[in-house]
Write an enzyme that holds these catalytic residues in place. Structure first.
Site, PDB file in Angstrom:
ATOM      1  N   ARG A 184      -9.073  -9.461   3.525  1.00 38.39           N
ATOM      2  CA  ARG A 184      -8.072  -8.838   4.404  1.00 38.39           C
ATOM      3  C   ARG A 184      -8.249  -7.325   4.442  1.00 38.39           C
ATOM      4  NH1 ARG A 184      -2.809  -6.576   3.533  1.00 38.39           N
ATOM      5  NH2 ARG A 184      -1.209  -7.145   5.084  1.00 38.39           N
ATOM      6  N   GLN A 240       0.836  -1.188   0.000  1.00 39.00           N
ATOM      7  CA  GLN A 240       0.000   0.000   0.000  1.00 39.00           C
ATOM      8  C   GLN A 240       0.873   1.240   0.000  1.00 39.00           C
ATOM      9  OE1 GLN A 240      -3.328  -0.980   2.294  1.00 39.00           O
ATOM     10  NE2 GLN A 240      -4.240   1.055   2.303  1.00 39.00           N
ATOM     11  N   GLN A 247       1.597 -11.529  10.343  1.00 39.16           N
ATOM     12  CA  GLN A 247       2.042 -10.392   9.535  1.00 39.16           C
ATOM     13  C   GLN A 247       1.140  -9.180   9.677  1.00 39.16           C
ATOM     14  OE1 GLN A 247       0.481  -9.100   6.302  1.00 39.16           O
ATOM     15  NE2 GLN A 247       2.091  -9.464   4.792  1.00 39.16           N
ATOM     16  N   HIS A 256      -0.220  -3.358  10.899  1.00 40.58           N
ATOM     17  CA  HIS A 256       0.926  -4.085  11.473  1.00 40.58           C
ATOM     18  C   HIS A 256       1.205  -3.693  12.924  1.00 40.58           C
ATOM     19  CE1 HIS A 256       1.568  -5.721   7.519  1.00 40.58           C
ATOM     20  NE2 HIS A 256       1.595  -4.504   7.023  1.00 40.58           N
ATOM     21  N   SER A 276       4.094  -6.200   2.910  1.00 38.07           N
ATOM     22  CA  SER A 276       2.737  -6.216   3.446  1.00 38.07           C
ATOM     23  C   SER A 276       1.787  -6.942   2.494  1.00 38.07           C
ATOM     24  CB  SER A 276       2.267  -4.787   3.733  1.00 38.07           C
ATOM     25  OG  SER A 276       1.058  -4.784   4.445  1.00 38.07           O
ATOM     26  N   LEU A 277       0.823  -6.251   1.889  1.00 38.81           N
ATOM     27  CA  LEU A 277      -0.117  -6.934   0.999  1.00 38.81           C
ATOM     28  C   LEU A 277       0.601  -7.576  -0.182  1.00 38.81           C
ATOM     29  CD1 LEU A 277      -1.072  -5.364  -1.930  1.00 38.81           C
ATOM     30  CD2 LEU A 277      -1.666  -3.647  -0.247  1.00 38.81           C
TER      31      LEU A 277
END
Length: 293
Positions: free
Chosen positions: A111, A10, A244, A195, A86-87
């Site tokens: 998610r 992101q 995560q 996170h 991340s993603l």
């Protein structure tokens, strides 16, 4: 040559992302068309404000990444190892053969919804702290935690670590960081305290969802955010994905691990090159494969 694919997270989105690829490559168009039609219009012609909302950004970036991965495969360019920020880790799992296209898009859509919901009604802030060591910033965050929740969430590269949490606590951490010699504390535009412990509810619900998903064997190694390396025999992929979403991303550690085991060339798959800048700060001699699509 040993190639590592890196998938952006992101913040890598931009208006018009994938439009040229959509018009040029049937494979890319097929994958993008698996998203709701309004998502495609948003990516090509929407506002950056709408595009940057978590529930929109995450599915679109993953669809983009999968589409580019397939184009590269058609051109004979495949990775020896993969990682994502991340993603981007979900795109990496797709590239490794762990998840199919629809499974990846469904999971990342779910998610994104969970992370967006977990962020509701929380007055939060995120900032990149420049030019402080991990040890110093860890001590500062601990001290600032007296004023509210604040956590380290991204170890991006040497001298760039991202913190997030409640506004007062983050502001205090930034003040302490500047007093300790930080070059800058740069506020980041995000829609939630990702996170961090605020995402525990998202992690719990993801864990339940993962029980309905088939995770295939990896065809190429995946380097996981939560540990900065390959998974151990005692660690499952669902466990690492659950971890995560609510704990720090060890991107710098991941890159160092890849370099240590022989990756010498990287391909960044992202609408905006962000990760390559981090990698070059980790090792300026690293090569990036310039792929013209």
């Amino acid at each position: 040559m040993k190639i590592g694919f890196l998938y952006g997270g992101q913040g890598s989105q931009k208006v018009g992302m994938g439009k040229d690829l959509y018009e040029k490559y049937p494979t890319f168009k097929k994958i993008f068309d698996m998203l709701p039609k309004n998502f495609v219009n948003l990516a090509f012609e929407g506002s950056i404000e709408e595009l940057s909302k978590t529930v929109n950004t995450q599915p679109l970036l993953v669809a983009y990444s999968i589409g580019v991965t397939e184009i590269l495969k058609e051109k004979g360019i495949v990775p020896d190892m993969v990682a994502g920020l991340s993603l981007g880790e979900y795109s990496a799992l797709y590239a490794s053969g762990v998840l199919g296209v629809q499974e990846t898009l469904d999971l990342i859509t779910y998610r994104a919804m969970l992370m967006d919901k977990a962020s509701e009604n929380i007055d939060t802030k995120m900032a990149a702290v420049l030019n402080l060591s991990r040890e110093t910033l860890t001590d500062i965050v601990k001290k600032a935690s007296e004023f509210g929740v604040v956590k380290i969430l991204n170890y991006n590269c040497p001298n760039q670590i991202v913190i997030a949490g409640e506004v007062k606590a983050v502001d205090c951490a930034c003040e302490f960081a500047m007093q300790s010699g930080a070059k800058r504390c740069m506020p980041l535009k995000v829609s939630g305290p990702f996170h961090t412990s605020f995402m525990k509810s998202a992690g719990d619900l993801l864990s339940k969802r993962f029980k309905t998903v088939t995770f295939n064997e990896m065809k190429v190694p995946v380097i996981f955010n939560a540990v900065g390396r390959e998974k151990s025999l005692s660690e499952s992929i669902p466990y690492l994905l659950e971890k995560q979403v609510q704990s720090a991303v060890y991107f710098e550690d991941s890159i160092r691990y890849m370099l240590d085991i022989g990756v010498d060339t990287f391909v960044e798959i992202s609408p905006i090159n962000v990760l390559s800048n981090f990698v070059k700060k980790i090792n300026p001699d690293v090569k990036f494969l310039d792929v013209a699509l």
